[in-house]
Design a protein around this motif. Sequence first.
Motif, PDB file in Angstrom:
ATOM      1  N   ASN A 142      39.933  27.099 -18.710  1.00 18.95           N
ATOM      2  CA  ASN A 142      39.557  26.233 -17.897  1.00 18.95           C
ATOM      3  C   ASN A 142      38.490  27.226 -17.361  1.00 18.95           C
ATOM      4  N   GLN A 146      33.425  22.987 -20.145  1.00 19.46           N
ATOM      5  CA  GLN A 146      31.734  22.877 -19.412  1.00 19.46           C
ATOM      6  C   GLN A 146      31.133  21.572 -21.532  1.00 19.46           C
ATOM      7  N   TYR A 166      35.108  24.720 -15.138  1.00 23.22           N
ATOM      8  CA  TYR A 166      35.837  23.875 -14.412  1.00 23.22           C
ATOM      9  C   TYR A 166      36.356  24.572 -13.350  1.00 23.22           C
ATOM     10  N   LYS A 189      33.431  18.271 -10.113  1.00 18.93           N
ATOM     11  CA  LYS A 189      33.496  18.056 -10.744  1.00 18.93           C
ATOM     12  C   LYS A 189      35.209  17.465 -11.507  1.00 18.93           C
ATOM     13  N   ALA A 194      37.022  14.799 -14.230  1.00 20.59           N
ATOM     14  CA  ALA A 194      36.929  15.674 -14.630  1.00 20.59           C
ATOM     15  C   ALA A 194      36.145  15.265 -16.328  1.00 20.59           C
ATOM     16  N   TYR A 197      34.446  18.493 -18.702  1.00 18.83           N
ATOM     17  CA  TYR A 197      35.055  19.611 -18.406  1.00 18.83           C
ATOM     18  C   TYR A 197      36.211  18.934 -19.932  1.00 18.83           C
TER      19      TYR A 197
END
Length: 203
Positions: A142, A146, A166, A189, A194, A197
């Motif tokens: 993670n 993005q 993220y 975020k 999310a 991402y």
Amino acid sequence: MAHKTFISYKYSEAQKLRDSIINALGDDATYYKGETSDSPDLTDTTTDNIKRHLTDMMYDTSVTIVIISPNMKQSKWIDWEIEYSLKSITRNDRTSHPNGIVGVIMKYNGGYDWFKYSVINDDGCRAISYKTNLTYNIINKNRFNQNPMKYSCNACKTVNSLTGSYIAFVEQDDFLSNPDKYIENAFDKSENDAAGYNLVKTR
């Protein structure tokens, strides 16, 4: 704006930093839902009981603070807590959304060189790298996720340290000086599940 938070950490080496984070939250510490020095000792209880206790604390939170410490991978719970934080969980006809997550790098032996280092790219740009072997795969997967990726430098393909991943990494001193900034960034975020991402939600 205050957000309900949970701190994931290795107790034996990061308890002091956990306490410092709670103190740095000031009045917003009332929104902290994780363990404190007054929490019951669950060391000798069953795995299912520990999980039940943790989920009761974590379910209603929106931001998870993960303390990046030298031996964090020896913890039995941190990667599980991160996985739970990223999932949408239904309880009592209410479904939670993925938490925002920020990784706070613990200062060790007076600095952060145990985990981070700088490199010079082929084009001459300097960038920060991390010793990812010291962290869990669910954290590493993670990072730099993005979508679409927005580069701070198109030549060397570096990204903004807070928005390019993220799970952003923040040094302990920076976080403690302004926890609201980094908690808010993590929460932002997580908005709209999310959507900006490519989340990896499993270990």
